[in-house]
Design a protein around this motif. Structure first.
Motif, PDB file in Angstrom:
ATOM      1  N   THR A  10       0.837  -1.207   0.000  1.00  0.00           N
ATOM      2  CA  THR A  10       0.000   0.000   0.000  1.00  0.00           C
ATOM      3  C   THR A  10       0.864   1.246   0.000  1.00  0.00           C
ATOM      4  O   THR A  10       0.630   2.181  -0.773  1.00  0.00           O
ATOM      5  CB  THR A  10      -0.949  -0.002   1.203  1.00  0.00           C
ATOM      6  OG1 THR A  10      -1.759  -1.176   1.152  1.00  0.00           O
ATOM      7  CG2 THR A  10      -1.828   1.234   1.224  1.00  0.00           C
ATOM      8  N   SER A  33      -4.710  12.599  -1.642  1.00  0.00           N
ATOM      9  CA  SER A  33      -4.096  11.284  -1.790  1.00  0.00           C
ATOM     10  C   SER A  33      -4.620  10.575  -3.022  1.00  0.00           C
ATOM     11  O   SER A  33      -5.718  10.855  -3.495  1.00  0.00           O
ATOM     12  CB  SER A  33      -4.400  10.420  -0.568  1.00  0.00           C
ATOM     13  OG  SER A  33      -3.861  10.987   0.589  1.00  0.00           O
ATOM     14  N   ASN A  46      -9.835  11.229  -5.555  1.00  0.00           N
ATOM     15  CA  ASN A  46     -11.148  11.844  -5.390  1.00  0.00           C
ATOM     16  C   ASN A  46     -11.437  12.836  -6.509  1.00  0.00           C
ATOM     17  O   ASN A  46     -10.539  13.515  -6.995  1.00  0.00           O
ATOM     18  CB  ASN A  46     -11.236  12.592  -4.053  1.00  0.00           C
ATOM     19  CG  ASN A  46     -11.137  11.669  -2.882  1.00  0.00           C
ATOM     20  OD1 ASN A  46     -10.091  11.566  -2.274  1.00  0.00           O
ATOM     21  ND2 ASN A  46     -12.213  10.972  -2.569  1.00  0.00           N
ATOM     22  N   ALA A 150     -10.616  -3.797   6.334  1.00  0.00           N
ATOM     23  CA  ALA A 150     -10.217  -2.806   5.346  1.00  0.00           C
ATOM     24  C   ALA A 150      -9.010  -2.042   5.869  1.00  0.00           C
ATOM     25  O   ALA A 150      -8.904  -1.769   7.067  1.00  0.00           O
ATOM     26  CB  ALA A 150     -11.355  -1.834   5.067  1.00  0.00           C
ATOM     27  N   VAL A 152      -7.306   1.495   5.478  1.00  0.00           N
ATOM     28  CA  VAL A 152      -7.531   2.846   4.987  1.00  0.00           C
ATOM     29  C   VAL A 152      -6.194   3.567   5.060  1.00  0.00           C
ATOM     30  O   VAL A 152      -5.531   3.569   6.096  1.00  0.00           O
ATOM     31  CB  VAL A 152      -8.597   3.581   5.840  1.00  0.00           C
ATOM     32  CG1 VAL A 152      -8.789   5.001   5.338  1.00  0.00           C
ATOM     33  CG2 VAL A 152      -9.902   2.813   5.826  1.00  0.00           C
ATOM     34  N   ALA A 153      -5.794   4.164   3.944  1.00  0.00           N
ATOM     35  CA  ALA A 153      -4.488   4.817   3.892  1.00  0.00           C
ATOM     36  C   ALA A 153      -4.606   6.146   3.179  1.00  0.00           C
ATOM     37  O   ALA A 153      -5.458   6.336   2.322  1.00  0.00           O
ATOM     38  CB  ALA A 153      -3.485   3.915   3.157  1.00  0.00           C
ATOM     39  N   GLY A 154      -3.753   7.078   3.549  1.00  0.00           N
ATOM     40  CA  GLY A 154      -3.718   8.377   2.895  1.00  0.00           C
ATOM     41  C   GLY A 154      -2.278   8.874   2.867  1.00  0.00           C
ATOM     42  O   GLY A 154      -1.385   8.288   3.469  1.00  0.00           O
TER      43      GLY A 154
END
Length: 164
Positions: A10, A33, A46, A150, A152-154
């Protein structure tokens, strides 16, 4: 895969997208991100970040520049172009671009970018980018009774002040 391997893959696929203007005005810089989802350089991000790619030549040519950053600390690495932005999101949110503190529902807030060139003249694009493939199988996407996990990464490499 172990969580350590997933975390490593990731991190390798995460990018930071930063868009700035040639000069001030009603558009503030934006940082967001993205994750490379195809080894050919396709980035999922996004729509509220990718909309700046639509406005690239607003007022004057190359008024807005969006760069793809990688590494720690984040450094400019690539240029990209817009491949797709959800038209439903544009329809509902286009007028909010210059609003202070605009918010949305998150619905249809996605876009795809394609890495097109290196920002460093002496560094060619890699033949393949580290990527996280999306599992599109019906059983993966279906609602089930099983526990789901899950990650979740940024990539929080925005506009940090001296004390941040």
């Amino acid at each position: 895969m172990s969580w350590n391997v997933i975390n490593e893959k990731t991190r390798a696929a995460l990018v930071n997208i930063i868009c700035t203007t040639k000069r001030g005005g009603s558009f503030r810089p934006v940082s967001g991100s993205g994750v490379v989802i195809d080894p050919r350089g396709v980035i999922l991000t996004n729509a509220h970040v990718a909309e700046y790619f639509l406005l690239k030549d607003y007022l004057v040519p190359d008024f807005i520049e969006c760069l793809i950053r990688t590494g720690t600390p984040a450094t400019n690495a690539y240029r990209a172009r817009l491949l797709y932005i959800a038209p439903q999101w544009i329809e509902k949110n286009a007028a909010k671009l210059t609003e202070e503190g605009a918010t949305g529902t998150g619905e249809n807030d996605f876009a795809l970018l394609l890495i097109t060139e290196s920002t460093r003249p002496d560094t060619p694009l890699p033949s393949l980018f580290p990527a996280l493939a999306i599992d599109w199988k019906a059983e993966t996407l279906a609602e089930t009774e099983k526990e789901k996990y899950a990650l979740v990464a940024g990539y929080p490499a925005g506009f940090l002040g001296g004390i941040a």
